[in-house]
Design a protein around this motif. Structure first.
Motif, PDB file in Angstrom:
ATOM      1  N   ALA A 269      -5.277   6.956  -1.419  1.00  0.00           N
ATOM      2  CA  ALA A 269      -6.134   8.260  -1.831  1.00  0.00           C
ATOM      3  C   ALA A 269      -6.985   8.222  -3.098  1.00  0.00           C
ATOM      4  O   ALA A 269      -7.953   8.603  -3.023  1.00  0.00           O
TER       5      ALA A 269
ATOM      6  N   GLN B 115      -3.842  13.212  -2.121  1.00  0.00           N
ATOM      7  CA  GLN B 115      -2.903  12.550  -1.279  1.00  0.00           C
ATOM      8  C   GLN B 115      -2.311  13.573  -0.358  1.00  0.00           C
ATOM      9  O   GLN B 115      -1.676  12.768   0.950  1.00  0.00           O
ATOM     10  N   SER B 116      -2.618  14.624   0.040  1.00  0.00           N
ATOM     11  CA  SER B 116      -2.190  15.315   0.924  1.00  0.00           C
ATOM     12  C   SER B 116      -3.390  15.345   2.139  1.00  0.00           C
ATOM     13  O   SER B 116      -3.077  15.451   3.187  1.00  0.00           O
TER      14      SER B 116
ATOM     15  N   LEU C 224      -5.886  12.825   2.654  1.00  0.00           N
ATOM     16  CA  LEU C 224      -6.140  11.665   3.399  1.00  0.00           C
ATOM     17  C   LEU C 224      -5.099  11.672   4.665  1.00  0.00           C
ATOM     18  O   LEU C 224      -5.916  11.012   5.669  1.00  0.00           O
ATOM     19  N   PRO C 225      -4.006  11.621   4.690  1.00  0.00           N
ATOM     20  CA  PRO C 225      -3.251  11.587   5.887  1.00  0.00           C
ATOM     21  C   PRO C 225      -3.758  12.266   7.051  1.00  0.00           C
ATOM     22  O   PRO C 225      -3.955  12.123   8.222  1.00  0.00           O
TER      23      PRO C 225
ATOM     24  N   THR D 141      -1.045   8.055  10.892  1.00  0.00           N
ATOM     25  CA  THR D 141      -1.115   8.362   9.557  1.00  0.00           C
ATOM     26  C   THR D 141      -1.396   7.034   9.020  1.00  0.00           C
ATOM     27  O   THR D 141      -1.382   5.791   9.642  1.00  0.00           O
ATOM     28  N   PRO D 142      -1.864   6.848   7.728  1.00  0.00           N
ATOM     29  CA  PRO D 142      -2.245   5.553   7.222  1.00  0.00           C
ATOM     30  C   PRO D 142      -1.186   4.579   7.299  1.00  0.00           C
ATOM     31  O   PRO D 142      -1.283   3.322   7.275  1.00  0.00           O
ATOM     32  N   MET D 143       0.092   4.943   7.085  1.00  0.00           N
ATOM     33  CA  MET D 143       1.168   4.153   6.714  1.00  0.00           C
ATOM     34  C   MET D 143       1.439   3.697   8.118  1.00  0.00           C
ATOM     35  O   MET D 143       2.023   2.406   8.449  1.00  0.00           O
TER      36      MET D 143
ATOM     37  N   TRP E 173       0.832  -1.311   0.073  1.00  0.00           N
ATOM     38  CA  TRP E 173      -0.001  -0.081   0.040  1.00  0.00           C
ATOM     39  C   TRP E 173       0.941   1.353   0.059  1.00  0.00           C
ATOM     40  O   TRP E 173       1.967   1.368   0.580  1.00  0.00           O
ATOM     41  N   THR E 174       0.318   2.426  -0.744  1.00  0.00           N
ATOM     42  CA  THR E 174       0.899   3.593  -0.741  1.00  0.00           C
ATOM     43  C   THR E 174      -0.185   4.553  -0.227  1.00  0.00           C
ATOM     44  O   THR E 174      -1.405   3.964  -0.550  1.00  0.00           O
ATOM     45  N   VAL E 175       0.168   5.705   0.294  1.00  0.00           N
ATOM     46  CA  VAL E 175      -1.034   6.808   0.428  1.00  0.00           C
ATOM     47  C   VAL E 175      -1.518   7.240  -0.826  1.00  0.00           C
ATOM     48  O   VAL E 175      -2.466   7.447  -0.861  1.00  0.00           O
ATOM     49  N   ARG E 176      -0.791   7.274  -2.038  1.00  0.00           N
ATOM     50  CA  ARG E 176      -1.359   7.484  -3.336  1.00  0.00           C
ATOM     51  C   ARG E 176      -2.385   6.675  -3.622  1.00  0.00           C
ATOM     52  O   ARG E 176      -3.512   7.017  -3.892  1.00  0.00           O
TER      53      ARG E 176
END
Length: 312
Positions: free
Chosen positions: A229, A236-237, A239-240, A250-252, A223-226
């Motif tokens: 999102a 992408q900015s 969502l966190p 944060t998601p990660m 998974w990535t934030v991108r």
């Protein structure tokens, strides 16, 4: 129904063996120690007197004094004739949890709380000159706590046991010396990308719940934030930010927590090789996985398995 009952019975049996809060009262006529406990210890002098031998040197303690010993601190005592002491033993992780919730608006997680403990409580031994009048206030709570600890009905009376400890701690805490540590809202956990809890109890956004559900449903995915999102149709900015408001991470960092939890479950309940379990939760670097797991759990995956594995 039988399975549920047996599960609850097994859980109660485990809690009987491990009690994060316990107390007892005893009369001592001979020297004690030196010994150390892997927990926080409060010794309340209720009658008589003794000479304490610790890192403070030799120090007399008498009625109305409370000796605070941090975990793994050697201490010995020699009663003068006899000494009646009520001893409260508190699991260190339990104490850290309380510190975390006390400063939850400023701390990222319990690991940061653990670091704060080492900065606040520099003295491993403290003698609190509590006083006889205050002792009389807490004596009924001490007696009830010791009684409940001895009755082995820990699960059923756990809320009462906690309540008694909170009452005692509320009276004791003003006497405990702490080092001046400035806590700032700008603090951030550097090792793990988590955020302090400035959120309130509000309904979760559907996008946040969807992102969390996707990560839970496929831990092995990279998974990535991108990608998250894009899937929930947020930037992408952004969502966190909304994710941290909901979960405090944060998601990660949330994904890392889920992977640590799942890896711990696999190590406890399966016979998978450690390497295979690590790959199953989505980590492809053994060294990274071991480092992260140790940061969260306090031990390596191999040590955790040896301590907690229940598979025959």
């Amino acid at each position: 129904m039988n399975t549920l009952s047996s599960g609850i019975g097994r859980q109660e049996h485990i809690l009987k063996e491990f009690m994060p809060i316990t107390a007892k009262t005893g009369v001592f006529r001979q020297a004690i120690g030196p010994c150390a406990y892997d927990c926080v210890k409060f010794a309340v002098i209720r009658d008589g007197s003794a000479i304490l031998c610790s890192q403070l040197g030799q120090q007399p303690v008498t009625v109305g004094d409370v000796v605070l010993l941090c975990s793994n601190t050697l201490c010995a005592a020699e009663p003068e004739d006899r000494c009646t002491v009520s001893t409260i033993l508190i699991d260190t992780d339990y104490m850290i949890d309380h510190l975390f919730w006390k400063h939850a608006g400023l701390l990222s997680d319990r690991l940061e709380a653990k670091d704060l403990v080492t900065r606040l409580y520099l003295e491993p031994v403290q003698v609190l000159r509590f006083g006889v009048q205050r002792l009389e206030v807490i004596e009924p709570w001490l007696d009830e706590l010791a009684c409940l600890s001895a009755r082995c009905r820990y699960v059923k009376r756990f809320n009462r046991i906690q309540a008694l400890w909170f009452l005692i701690a509320d009276v004791l805490s003003p006497f405990i010396e702490v080092s001046p540590v400035r806590l700032l809202r700008s603090q951030r956990e550097r090792l793990r990308s988590t955020l302090p809890r400035h959120r309130r109890f509000v309904p979760l956004r559907s996008e946040v719940m969807a992102a969390a559900a996707m990560m839970r449903g496929d831990l092995a995915h990279r998974w990535t934030v991108r990608e998250l999102a894009d899937r929930v149709h947020l930037s992408q900015s952004w969502l966190p930010r909304v994710f941290a408001d909901a979960y405090g991470k944060t998601p990660m960092a949330f994904l890392t927590m889920l992977r640590v939890e799942e890896l711990a479950r696999l190590l406890r309940g399966t016979d998978l090789l450690v390497e295979d379990a690590i790959k199953q939760v989505g980590w492809h670097s053994m060294s990274y996985a071991i480092r992260v797991f140790r940061a969260y759990m306090g031990m390596t995956p191999g040590a955790y398995r040896r301590t907690h594995n229940v598979v025959a």
